[in-house]
Scaffold this active site. Structure first.
Site, PDB file in Angstrom:
ATOM      1  N   PHE A 116     -25.666 -29.279 -20.167  1.00  0.00           N
ATOM      2  CA  PHE A 116     -25.972 -28.509 -18.971  1.00  0.00           C
ATOM      3  C   PHE A 116     -27.224 -29.084 -18.328  1.00  0.00           C
ATOM      4  CE2 PHE A 116     -24.665 -24.570 -16.893  1.00  0.00           C
ATOM      5  CZ  PHE A 116     -23.384 -24.438 -17.383  1.00  0.00           C
ATOM      6  N   GLN A 236     -33.334 -19.709  -6.437  1.00  0.00           N
ATOM      7  CA  GLN A 236     -32.542 -20.877  -6.838  1.00  0.00           C
ATOM      8  C   GLN A 236     -31.269 -21.034  -6.007  1.00  0.00           C
ATOM      9  OE1 GLN A 236     -30.359 -21.240 -10.884  1.00  0.00           O
ATOM     10  NE2 GLN A 236     -32.019 -22.726 -10.942  1.00  0.00           N
ATOM     11  N   HIS A 238     -27.887 -22.986  -6.205  1.00  0.00           N
ATOM     12  CA  HIS A 238     -27.065 -23.765  -7.137  1.00  0.00           C
ATOM     13  C   HIS A 238     -26.390 -24.875  -6.339  1.00  0.00           C
ATOM     14  CE1 HIS A 238     -23.959 -24.786  -9.996  1.00  0.00           C
ATOM     15  NE2 HIS A 238     -24.474 -23.964 -10.891  1.00  0.00           N
ATOM     16  N   LEU A 248     -19.057 -19.802  -6.951  1.00  0.00           N
ATOM     17  CA  LEU A 248     -19.658 -20.808  -7.819  1.00  0.00           C
ATOM     18  C   LEU A 248     -18.651 -21.714  -8.522  1.00  0.00           C
ATOM     19  CD1 LEU A 248     -22.580 -21.461  -8.839  1.00  0.00           C
ATOM     20  CD2 LEU A 248     -21.863 -20.401 -10.963  1.00  0.00           C
ATOM     21  N   GLU A 251     -22.055 -25.319 -13.357  1.00  0.00           N
ATOM     22  CA  GLU A 251     -22.615 -26.611 -13.768  1.00  0.00           C
ATOM     23  C   GLU A 251     -21.843 -27.170 -14.967  1.00  0.00           C
ATOM     24  OE1 GLU A 251     -26.992 -26.761 -13.147  1.00  0.00           O
ATOM     25  OE2 GLU A 251     -26.929 -26.915 -15.326  1.00  0.00           O
ATOM     26  N   ARG A 282     -31.474 -27.929 -11.234  1.00  0.00           N
ATOM     27  CA  ARG A 282     -30.714 -27.513 -10.047  1.00  0.00           C
ATOM     28  C   ARG A 282     -31.449 -27.730  -8.729  1.00  0.00           C
ATOM     29  NH1 ARG A 282     -28.106 -22.070 -12.679  1.00  0.00           N
ATOM     30  NH2 ARG A 282     -26.579 -23.239 -13.883  1.00  0.00           N
ATOM     31  N   HIS A 348     -28.221 -18.511  -5.690  1.00  0.00           N
ATOM     32  CA  HIS A 348     -27.644 -18.200  -7.003  1.00  0.00           C
ATOM     33  C   HIS A 348     -28.494 -17.276  -7.858  1.00  0.00           C
ATOM     34  CE1 HIS A 348     -25.131 -18.888 -10.445  1.00  0.00           C
ATOM     35  NE2 HIS A 348     -26.113 -19.393 -11.149  1.00  0.00           N
ATOM     36  N   ARG A 389     -35.002 -22.010 -12.721  1.00  0.00           N
ATOM     37  CA  ARG A 389     -34.365 -21.705 -14.002  1.00  0.00           C
ATOM     38  C   ARG A 389     -33.386 -22.805 -14.401  1.00  0.00           C
ATOM     39  NH1 ARG A 389     -29.478 -19.596 -15.507  1.00  0.00           N
ATOM     40  NH2 ARG A 389     -28.809 -18.820 -13.465  1.00  0.00           N
TER      41      ARG A 389
HETATM   42  C1  LIG Z   1     -21.263 -16.718 -10.549  1.00  0.00           C
HETATM   43  C2  LIG Z   1     -22.398 -16.752 -11.526  1.00  0.00           C
HETATM   44  C3  LIG Z   1     -22.307 -17.537 -12.658  1.00  0.00           C
HETATM   45  C4  LIG Z   1     -23.374 -17.577 -13.567  1.00  0.00           C
HETATM   46  N1  LIG Z   1     -23.256 -18.343 -14.702  1.00  0.00           N
HETATM   47  C5  LIG Z   1     -24.259 -18.326 -15.618  1.00  0.00           C
HETATM   48  C6  LIG Z   1     -24.135 -19.024 -16.846  1.00  0.00           C
HETATM   49  O1  LIG Z   1     -23.114 -19.652 -17.143  1.00  0.00           O
HETATM   50  N2  LIG Z   1     -25.173 -18.984 -17.725  1.00  0.00           N
HETATM   51  C7  LIG Z   1     -26.326 -18.294 -17.453  1.00  0.00           C
HETATM   52  O2  LIG Z   1     -27.225 -18.292 -18.289  1.00  0.00           O
HETATM   53  N3  LIG Z   1     -26.447 -17.596 -16.298  1.00  0.00           N
HETATM   54  C8  LIG Z   1     -25.450 -17.591 -15.391  1.00  0.00           C
HETATM   55  N4  LIG Z   1     -25.592 -16.875 -14.233  1.00  0.00           N
HETATM   56  C9  LIG Z   1     -26.763 -15.996 -14.063  1.00  0.00           C
HETATM   57  C10 LIG Z   1     -26.575 -14.727 -14.856  1.00  0.00           C
HETATM   58  O3  LIG Z   1     -25.223 -14.400 -14.945  1.00  0.00           O
HETATM   59  C11 LIG Z   1     -27.327 -13.543 -14.235  1.00  0.00           C
HETATM   60  O4  LIG Z   1     -28.657 -13.904 -14.020  1.00  0.00           O
HETATM   61  C12 LIG Z   1     -27.265 -12.354 -15.171  1.00  0.00           C
HETATM   62  O5  LIG Z   1     -25.942 -12.042 -15.491  1.00  0.00           O
HETATM   63  C13 LIG Z   1     -27.961 -11.123 -14.647  1.00  0.00           C
HETATM   64  O6  LIG Z   1     -27.776 -10.113 -15.606  1.00  0.00           O
HETATM   65  P1  LIG Z   1     -28.470  -8.693 -15.507  1.00  0.00           P
HETATM   66  O7  LIG Z   1     -28.086  -7.927 -16.700  1.00  0.00           O
HETATM   67  O8  LIG Z   1     -29.910  -8.880 -15.223  1.00  0.00           O
HETATM   68  O9  LIG Z   1     -27.833  -8.072 -14.190  1.00  0.00           O
HETATM   69  P2  LIG Z   1     -26.304  -7.944 -13.678  1.00  0.00           P
HETATM   70  O10 LIG Z   1     -25.324  -8.430 -14.641  1.00  0.00           O
HETATM   71  O11 LIG Z   1     -26.288  -8.504 -12.309  1.00  0.00           O
HETATM   72  O12 LIG Z   1     -26.129  -6.396 -13.607  1.00  0.00           O
HETATM   73  C14 LIG Z   1     -26.888  -5.587 -12.729  1.00  0.00           C
HETATM   74  C15 LIG Z   1     -26.571  -4.162 -13.027  1.00  0.00           C
HETATM   75  O13 LIG Z   1     -27.409  -3.329 -12.267  1.00  0.00           O
HETATM   76  C16 LIG Z   1     -26.650  -2.291 -11.701  1.00  0.00           C
HETATM   77  N5  LIG Z   1     -27.330  -1.853 -10.486  1.00  0.00           N
HETATM   78  C17 LIG Z   1     -27.778  -2.584  -9.455  1.00  0.00           C
HETATM   79  N6  LIG Z   1     -28.316  -1.778  -8.523  1.00  0.00           N
HETATM   80  C18 LIG Z   1     -28.212  -0.517  -8.984  1.00  0.00           C
HETATM   81  C19 LIG Z   1     -28.565   0.752  -8.485  1.00  0.00           C
HETATM   82  N7  LIG Z   1     -29.139   0.913  -7.305  1.00  0.00           N
HETATM   83  N8  LIG Z   1     -28.274   1.842  -9.227  1.00  0.00           N
HETATM   84  C20 LIG Z   1     -27.667   1.730 -10.426  1.00  0.00           C
HETATM   85  N9  LIG Z   1     -27.316   0.540 -10.950  1.00  0.00           N
HETATM   86  C21 LIG Z   1     -27.590  -0.557 -10.232  1.00  0.00           C
HETATM   87  C22 LIG Z   1     -25.284  -2.888 -11.450  1.00  0.00           C
HETATM   88  O14 LIG Z   1     -24.303  -1.892 -11.390  1.00  0.00           O
HETATM   89  C23 LIG Z   1     -25.132  -3.759 -12.692  1.00  0.00           C
HETATM   90  O15 LIG Z   1     -24.624  -3.008 -13.757  1.00  0.00           O
HETATM   91  C24 LIG Z   1     -24.537 -16.827 -13.316  1.00  0.00           C
HETATM   92  C25 LIG Z   1     -24.629 -16.043 -12.181  1.00  0.00           C
HETATM   93  C26 LIG Z   1     -23.580 -16.026 -11.282  1.00  0.00           C
HETATM   94  C27 LIG Z   1     -23.741 -15.186 -10.045  1.00  0.00           C
END
Ligand SMILES: Cc1cc2nc3c(=O)[nH]c(=O)nc-3n(C[C@H](O)[C@H](O)[C@H](O)COP(=O)(O)OP(=O)(O)OC[C@H]3O[C@@H](n4cnc5c(N)ncnc54)[C@H](O)[C@@H]3O)c2cc1C
Length: 575
Positions: A116, A236, A238, A248, A251, A282, A348, A389
């Site tokens: 990666f 960031q 991507h 997306l 990578e 990135r 991203h 990142r």
């Molecule tokens: C398409 C994509 C692919 C990715 N691939 C990778 C990868 O392969 N490897 C890697 O390390 N990272 C990857 N990332 C980054 C990584 O997935 C994210 O940074 C990470 O999943 C964020 O997790 P989180 O738990 O912080 O938030 P999220 O998973 O985004 O969850 C946010 C939560 O907050 C809740 N929420 C938001 N606002 C409110 C509100 N007002 N009231 C109540 N609840 C709320 C939502 O309902 C949700 O449950 C990727 C990101 C994307 C977009």
């Protein structure tokens, strides 16, 4: 207004919220609140993998992982936090395996790993296979597994409730107000400890890989309550979003051997990053793509380059990159086994967010922990990712720091009394909603949102300049005024009023956009994802420091704090 009382309330059920909840549940009564159904959180869209120096395919060490994380972050990374992340990586991955995550396997049956961007061996000498993965749906399988664990442990889930206000009493977090999408009702939550895990806010930009829920509500509510936000200028992009859509292409596609090519079929990354080429960090690859396009080497004169996977063969694509291949077929009508994919950088990930220590405790303006308040995941800034990142370090960040926050909450709980709730809790939100519903004409949410996203895309994306940033700030403030004075809802009913929800989210997007632009304007250097055309060099003398922005008398004010440097002195960043 219904009142719910729980020892611990966690907002957000992505991997950060779920991992915290599973840890904190012990003897405590834990509730999870989520705007979307938990398994629809953006974490489920993570494709490529989770980084950990388990060395199953090639020799590896946590020190190399830490070094790569610090270098990837262009030395803005706090190195004490990066050390925690890299050291804890192997344990965290094996723990997920034991919880039931179905990782891909080597022929000997061990967890498989792939290359990666920015992950290297021997401190940058060559790319290393460090990403543990489950095909190209790694986030999906981890999210489902952790959700299963949360259900098994009896954690109470409030789904499709959106938090709209945080409640503080005597300087400590006391609860929150949430809006129930199904009924239009407001709910009051009263808790002893509160954790925000509301994810990123890519929806500030027009082209993004992020899902619709990523509007940064938790981050904005913390800011509105007077807490600082850290390093907001570091956004960031991507390198490989599907052209025109931003969806997306992980990578992992380059980790598996995919190559970026310009109009002439040239593998242009050889010029920008001679050692690890297409697998450079990135920010480096996104800038290279933009430069190729600006210098007229985009495909057919358009603002795209090609991601070439044709040499990988049908079988490998089907086995390792099957979801991505199907996105390309569905959205572009292209078979990636026989044709290259047109790509363009897409917004991203947010490196910045709510400042925390390594145990998830939120830091206030005095940089001391705020009683009762925690944050984890993309909404937090620990800061392990610094100015940029590395791929696969986010999933690791979520489970490592989510677990640590859960442990800390559990340890604190016996000594935390129930806070009082103010009598007027919820009144301000109710008035805001009534005001919005009361207007019979004005501007619609989606028009204002689209204007904001366009401004950010044009003036504060991969390349930045003072004049553009000043204009962006002016535009955002004008949009804020229009939003405040003239927003009008088409639908004013109670049930499933997404129009109302989006109006509330728009306020978050506008507020956060202002902090991004202001922080970017002040930082007169280029570092990681923050590239100033008018200040193209990194300037450690003046700028090896974190930006903090907080409201002072209703206006955003900027201040700074030092970066923690332990093992690796800043050096020029070459890939
Ligand atoms: C398409 C994509 C692919 C990715 N691939 C990778 C990868 O392969 N490897 C890697 O390390 N990272 C990857 N990332 C980054 C990584 O997935 C994210 O940074 C990470 O999943 C964020 O997790 P989180 O738990 O912080 O938030 P999220 O998973 O985004 O969850 C946010 C939560 O907050 C809740 N929420 C938001 N606002 C409110 C509100 N007002 N009231 C109540 N609840 C709320 C939502 O309902 C949700 O449950 C990727 C990101 C994307 C977009």
């Amino acid at each position: 207004m219904p009142v719910h009382k729980h020892d611990v309330v966690i907002v957000g059920s992505g991997l950060a919220g779920l991992r915290t909840a599973v840890e904190a549940v012990g003897s405590a009564d834990v509730a999870l609140i989520s705007k979307v159904f938990p398994t629809r959180s953006h974490s489920g869209a993570a494709q490529g993998g989770i980084a950990a120096a388990i060395g199953n395919e090639e020799p590896d060490s946590w020190e190399w992982h830490m070094f790569d994380t610090v270098k990837g972050g262009d030395y803005l990374t706090d190195q004490d936090a990066a050390e925690v992340l890299a050291r804890d990586g192997p344990r965290a991955v094996y723990e997920l395996e034991h919880m039931g995550v179905p990782f891909n396997r080597t022929p000997e049956g061990r967890i498989a790993q792939r290359a990666f961007g920015g992950h290297t061996r021997d401190y940058g000498k060559a790319a290393v296979k460090r990403a543990c993965y489950a095909a190209d749906r790694t986030g999906r399988v981890i999210l489902d597994t952790l959700y299963g664990q949360a259900v098994r442990k009896g954690i109470r889930v409030y789904a499709e409730l959106s938090i709209v206000d945080l409640i503080f009493r005597d300087g400590r977090a006391a609860g929150l107000v949430a809006y129930d999408l199904a009924t239009g009702e407001l709910h009051l939550f009263h808790c002893r400890l509160l954790l925000l895990a509301t994810g990123g806010f890519g929806k500030v930009y027009k082209t993004t890989s992020n899902c619709f829920a990523n509007t940064g509500d938790g981050v904005y509510l913390a800011y509105r309550a007077g807490l600082p936000l850290e390093d907001m200028e570091f956004v960031q992009f991507h390198p490989t979003g599907i052209h025109g859509l931003g969806v997306l292409i992980s990578e992992a596609a380059r980790g598996e051997g995919g190559i970026l090519r310009n109009r002439d079929g040239e593998r242009f990354m050889e010029r920008y990053a001679p050692t690890i080429k297409d697998l450079a960090a990135r920010d480096v690859v996104s800038r290279a793509i933009m430069q190729e396009i600006q210098e007229g080497r985009g495909i057919d004169g358009q603002d795209i380059v090609h991601l070439d996977l044709t040499h990988l063969g049908k079988d490998r694509l089907a086995e390792r990159l099957s979801d991505i291949s199907s996105f390309v077929r569905i959205y572009l009508g292209i078979d990636p086994a026989s044709e290259p994919i047109p790509v363009h950088p897409t917004c991203h990930y947010m490196m910045g967010g709510i400042p925390t220590d390594v145990d998830g405790r939120v830091l206030g303006k005095d940089l001391q922990p705020v009683t009762g308040l925690f944050a984890a995941g993309e909404c937090a800034c620990v800061s392990v990712h610094g100015a940029n990142r590395l791929g696969c370090n986010s999933l690791l960040d979520l489970v490592v720091f989510g677990r640590r926050a859960g442990k800390k909450m559990l340890a604190q709980l016996p000594n935390v009394p129930w806070p009082q709730l103010p009598r007027d809790a919820g009144d301000a939100v109710r008035e805001r909603i009534e005001r919005l519903k009361g207007r019979s004409s004005g501007e619609r949410v989606h028009g204002l949102r689209r204007e904001l996203q366009q401004v950010m895309m044009e003036r504060c994306a991969v390349f930045r300049r003072e004049a553009d940033l000043r204009q962006a700030l002016e535009d955002i403030r004008a949009l804020q005024a229009r939003c405040r004075d003239g927003l009008y809802l088409n639908y004013r009913g109670e049930r499933f009023n997404t129009d109302l929800l989006e109006a509330l989210e728009l306020e978050s997007l506008l507020g956060l956009a202002e902090t991004i632009v202001l922080s970017a304007l002040k930082r007169t250097e280029s570092r990681g994802a923050h590239w100033r055309e008018d200040f193209p060099d990194r300037d450690d003398q003046r700028w090896l420091k974190h930006t903090l922005v907080a409201l002072e008398d209703g206006e955003p004010a900027i201040f700074y704090r030092p970066v923690t440097v332990t093992r690796f002195e800043p050096k020029p960043r070459v890939y």
